[in-house]
Enzyme design. Sequence first.
Site, PDB file in Angstrom:
ATOM      1  N   TYR A  90     -28.263 -81.470 -35.792  1.00  9.72           N
ATOM      2  CA  TYR A  90     -28.369 -80.052 -36.168  1.00  9.72           C
ATOM      3  C   TYR A  90     -29.303 -79.300 -35.227  1.00  9.72           C
ATOM      4  CZ  TYR A  90     -25.754 -80.448 -40.563  1.00  9.72           C
ATOM      5  OH  TYR A  90     -24.773 -80.615 -41.496  1.00  9.72           O
ATOM      6  N   GLU A 189     -28.292-110.298 -51.688  1.00 14.74           N
ATOM      7  CA  GLU A 189     -27.361-109.179 -51.486  1.00 14.74           C
ATOM      8  C   GLU A 189     -27.445-108.113 -52.580  1.00 14.74           C
ATOM      9  OE1 GLU A 189     -23.207-110.249 -51.109  1.00 14.74           O
ATOM     10  OE2 GLU A 189     -22.558-108.161 -51.118  1.00 14.74           O
ATOM     11  N   ASP A 241     -22.948-112.758 -52.583  1.00 13.40           N
ATOM     12  CA  ASP A 241     -21.712-113.029 -53.301  1.00 13.40           C
ATOM     13  C   ASP A 241     -20.872-114.008 -52.483  1.00 13.40           C
ATOM     14  OD1 ASP A 241     -22.266-111.273 -55.397  1.00 13.40           O
ATOM     15  OD2 ASP A 241     -21.194-109.584 -54.482  1.00 13.40           O
TER      16      ASP A 241
END
Lengths: 356, 356
Positions: A90, A189, A241
């Site tokens: 920006y 995780e 997982d």
Amino acid sequence: MNEKLKSIVDEIYNEMKKGQIPKVELKSRNKDNIVFDNLSGVWKYGNNTVKRYASKTNSAKSILKMLYIIDFIDEMEQDLKTSTLREMYYISEGWGLGKFESQDESDMMTEDLEVMTTLLREEMRLRPEESGASVIGNLTLKEMNRKGEWKEINCRDDVGDAGYTIPYNVEPEKIQFVSEDVDFVLAIETGGMFDRLVENRFDEKMRSLLVHIKGQPSRSTKRLINRLNKELHIPVVVFTDGDPWSFRIFASIAYGAIKTAHISDILATPNSEFVGITASDIVRYELPTDKLSDKDIEALHAELEDPRFNTPFWKGEIETMLNLGKKAEQQALAKYGLNFVTDTYLPEKLKEIGII
Amino acid sequence: MNEKLKSIVDEIYNEMKKGQIPKVELKSRNKDNIVFDNLSGVWKYGNNTVKRYASKTNSAKSILKMLYIIDFIDEMEQDLKTSTLREMYYISEGWGLGKFESQDESDMMTEDLEVMTTLLREEMRLRPEESGASVIGNLTLKEMNRKGEWKEINCRDDVGDAGYTIPYNVEPEKIQFVSEDVDFVLAIETGGMFDRLVENRFDEKMRSLLVHIKGQPSRSTKRLINRLNKELHIPVVVFTDGDPWSFRIFASIAYGAIKTAHISDILATPNSEFVGITASDIVRYELPTDKLSDKDIEALHAELEDPRFNTPFWKGEIETMLNLGKKAEQQALAKYGLNFVTDTYLPEKLKEIGII
């Protein structure tokens, strides 16, 4: 100004003074020039370089933009400021011909500067918006706070149950280790499992430092793990997982990624161990599972071609998962109650990989 | 066991003892029974109730599952444990006929228990995995940690630059306020803007408590804001991106949501103020914008029908945004440099809404 950044400016200045066409030179970021280095176990750049000469409009513009960035970094250094990558995009609204077309362009150029200087963008005061890891365990560190004072924090005794959140920059100028009394780092995780281990006081009982990596870990999270391993010699164990995406989380902590091949040495931790959930765990512990989706299967096949998974262990686990057609979550261990993961699963698995 | 939970069990037990068909009764969760209460400015339940009799197989199973949950909560209370909603779903694998078909079912039943008892699920030791808000500012609180000890933390002096992360449960049994010296709470949508205000020391300069709500705020974040406003009488100001989804973030903090209508009183903060980014700001500050997508436009039209936005201010802003066809991010303020938001934008806007 940082010496490495200054030398880029100096070179351009000197070329112009000598009446030469200014250029920048950097390692080729073509995929051909990024190779998996089996010896060190991480992605690395080869020796091919590219030169961008200001004789073409596009290259001239790109050199101009790079100079604007360097000037902006210098300004921030004087004001003790930092900026998100988005803010810089920006801010370039005011840079005339140096205005970026998109944030992709400014992000890419920030990476170019990393490749050229071997500085981290965080050291150049530019940072992403990702939030960093939460940490709980008996590690005392000091953080240089925004007032410019060192603040000492014990990540077990001085924090709430949500832990200590690492800042975006974990380089020694911002974070220094004071002392620790832990046997290994456990990178976790999911938030549910992190909270479970915290509540069950796994950090105290097993003398471990729990790090919630929040899915795919941010650069600062990987860098913190790298520093804990390299400087304090603490073994790193990853607990995720059991699905192809989680395998990639492990790979990214251990071996880094193609996109950050230029900084593999400081982001990757090649001697990290994987504790699970593996495909074998699904069978062995009769875990509740979900069916692999088509995308999961595709990802597993891609992993069979990925040099980071080119070991008998990983090939075996990936093939087992494909044969099972199933995946499982860390929290599926709750099938056997809230203490199973800390009383049974982790002690068994950590013993097998030789951590405890 | 908690009295309110016990009375559910008692009623079922007494009915069976008297040879009656056991039942549970709760407020109807049909949308017709959830109304926007203009007086209090939040969603509330009407008086319609539904009864579930064990004479039907499905209702009998659902009563059985509820009893299993209550038993599980009681067990956790004795062991000083908590559980994620996901863990409870997996734990139900061992509940025989009480096993849930999906986590949707167990989540829904947890909400049923909230409606019946007016307890928060967090008070029933059940929690989501969402991570809570980060807080920076001169507020001292004490947190009951996992060891059962009160730990006092000043959210400005005792933390790193990433702030204090609130735990999943912010009820008085877990979090108590000790002292504060701030004039208002500023709830901030994005991490980039939170870090900007922290770096610019907006908390110190403007005597404010900065709360990073991390997008759509979690229940614990909304509850914390509610407690800061209700107990400590601190005005609450919300600062988000300028798009329809961010308007909904404001509405959810201020007026709550249909899904949590049964606990609006403790989650919503109806006197919250919105400081921006508004559609008028886009014009006034000539901010860099993106084009509204079809989904954005659809969402804005839906908001024109939403009772929470039924005020001249919101109708005006929503219509202005539709006319502009543009939206803008908080960080777009960086167009004018890194200090513009703290030196100019926020002071101007906060003055206009009468906060400073």
